[in-house]
Design an enzyme around this catalytic site. Sequence first.
Site, short mmCIF file in Angstrom:
data_model
loop_
_atom_site.label_atom_id
_atom_site.label_comp_id
_atom_site.label_asym_id
_atom_site.label_seq_id
_atom_site.Cartn_x
_atom_site.Cartn_y
_atom_site.Cartn_z
N ARG A 261 40.16 44.68 35.94
CA ARG A 261 39.15 43.63 35.95
C ARG A 261 38.60 43.41 37.36
O ARG A 261 39.37 43.36 38.32
CB ARG A 261 39.74 42.31 35.42
CG ARG A 261 40.20 42.50 33.98
CD ARG A 261 40.68 41.23 33.35
NE ARG A 261 41.15 41.53 31.99
CZ ARG A 261 41.67 40.65 31.16
NH1 ARG A 261 41.77 39.39 31.53
NH2 ARG A 261 42.07 41.02 29.96
N ARG A 276 46.13 36.58 39.68
CA ARG A 276 44.82 37.12 39.32
C ARG A 276 44.61 38.41 40.12
O ARG A 276 44.37 38.36 41.32
CB ARG A 276 43.72 36.10 39.63
CG ARG A 276 42.35 36.47 39.11
CD ARG A 276 41.32 35.45 39.55
NE ARG A 276 41.58 34.13 38.99
CZ ARG A 276 41.07 33.71 37.82
NH1 ARG A 276 40.27 34.47 37.14
NH2 ARG A 276 41.36 32.50 37.38
N GLU A 348 47.57 30.34 31.74
CA GLU A 348 47.48 31.18 30.55
C GLU A 348 48.43 32.39 30.61
O GLU A 348 48.41 33.17 31.57
CB GLU A 348 46.04 31.68 30.38
CG GLU A 348 45.90 32.66 29.22
CD GLU A 348 44.48 33.24 29.11
OE1 GLU A 348 43.51 32.53 29.46
OE2 GLU A 348 44.35 34.40 28.66
N SER A 351 46.83 34.85 24.79
CA SER A 351 45.59 34.39 24.20
C SER A 351 45.38 35.16 22.92
O SER A 351 45.43 36.39 22.92
CB SER A 351 44.44 34.65 25.18
OG SER A 351 43.23 34.19 24.63
N ARG A 389 51.45 39.12 34.50
CA ARG A 389 51.43 37.73 34.98
C ARG A 389 52.68 36.95 34.57
O ARG A 389 53.06 35.98 35.24
CB ARG A 389 50.17 37.02 34.47
CG ARG A 389 50.02 35.61 35.03
CD ARG A 389 48.89 34.85 34.40
NE ARG A 389 47.63 35.04 35.08
CZ ARG A 389 46.51 34.35 34.77
NH1 ARG A 389 46.52 33.50 33.77
NH2 ARG A 389 45.41 34.57 35.45
#
Length: 424
Positions: A261, A276, A348, A351, A389
């Site tokens: 990403r 991140r 988070e 999801s 994460r």
Amino acid sequence: MIDIRTLREDPDRVRASQQARGEDPALVDAVLEADRRHRHDLTEFERLRAEQKTVGKQVAQASGEEKSALLAEVKDTAARVKELDRSQAEAAQERERLLRRIGNLVIEGVPAGGEEDFRVLDTVGQPRDFTADGFEPRDHLQLGELLGAIDMARGAKVSGSRFYFLTGPGARLETALLTLALQRAHEAGFVQLGVPTLVGEEAMAGAGFLDAHADEVYRLEADGLYLTGTSEVALAGYHADEILDLTDGPRRYVASSTCYRREAGAHGKDTRGIIRVHQFQKVEMFVYCRLEDAETEHERLLAWERGMLDAMELSYRVIDVAAGDLGGPAARKYDCEGWVPTQGRYRELTSTSNCTDYQARRLGARERDPNRSGTRPVATLNGTLATTRWLVALLENHQRADGSVRVPAALQPLLGAEVIAPRE
RNA sequence: GGAGGCGUCGCCUAGUCUGGUCUAUGGCGCCCGCCUGCUAAGCGGGUUUGGGGCUACAACCCCAUCGAGGGUUCAAAUCCCUCCGCCUCCGCCA
């Protein structure tokens, strides 16, 4: 993409959904206008085309003077047909372009509003009280360095910011986590897939990642390929343009992959550690099922995610994400957010989205329609079972005063250790 | 990197040179019916997908669809161009 027929027959429902998302309801009328234009020109085209074909057959039979007369007559028709085909196609393209900008119909019960308007469905465990434990918690990067588990500096040396090395126990912890996730999915009946992380434009667009998320995607210009930010892309493309047989129940797939990403809009956000990053590992579940089974299946995916978080002995909360924060393809989304002690908030970790038939329609993933002749789009759903994460939550929550970290029981056999201790 | 071949409605396949008789052939599979102690065989029919019209989301009619997209033509599976995929051979490299 939503069903054009729903939009024609019940435009108010679509407008309401747009409203809940905080998106433009006027888009509905623009689509309807383009649709009217398309159908008008298409009907006219088809009528003339039929005529042209009829005369064409006569031409084949005729000869001499009769033939030249027919030719002269039909030449005009041919030009008109070409013209109408062009305008028909143009209107269809415009309709498509506008239709794609409309998000999925939000499921009843999803809270309206934006990022902050989520509803908390459940909270599991208590945020750990370090005051009671009598020491100041270290953040995941301090721990990672202390344990010889995370090396950000060398990541930056090789690849730049937001890149990292996992080292020794860190790398092993990640592997153990991913392995456990895959094992649990296997036991639940999921079929594991090894997937491409470099995909063509069709797959990327089909999964819906070139609309709102286009900036987030790494693109390889020289080859016309994209690096996927989740294996959802490959898993969604897997059955693209196929007619599936779902009479024996949902098709459940799981894949572990590297995810890429760009984090283009995140300058200065989460710059410390591996919260991140540009590249990480993720185990993803993906389901193809019948539309009427989608909501039940969504609850199942959530339950599998929670089972995994429970096994990691983490405290977390489950939220029903608000309509405005759903992203185009999702009709409902549940996030599980794990407690991060040094940030004093939930972040988070998983999801899961119910995309109903929205993603499948664009992908061309269909099944025989049980109610009538023909086919209908299936439903697709996805959900996270583990990511890199999670190491943040594992390290911070299970740390001890001496800097060592307790390994959750479920991971101990895979890691071959009960504790990760600081380096000498 | 070089040379060549191939891509047809689930699978196999005819058709492409020589454009119109293709409303795409035949076989296998599958579905329905007939026949039949049962099964098989046999016989008859059906069987791509997407869209439009009309409607009960039926039936029916129409259009598109021969890997994808353009072009030529009154007319394209068939001729021309571009792209994609697969295969074979040669070279190069692990």
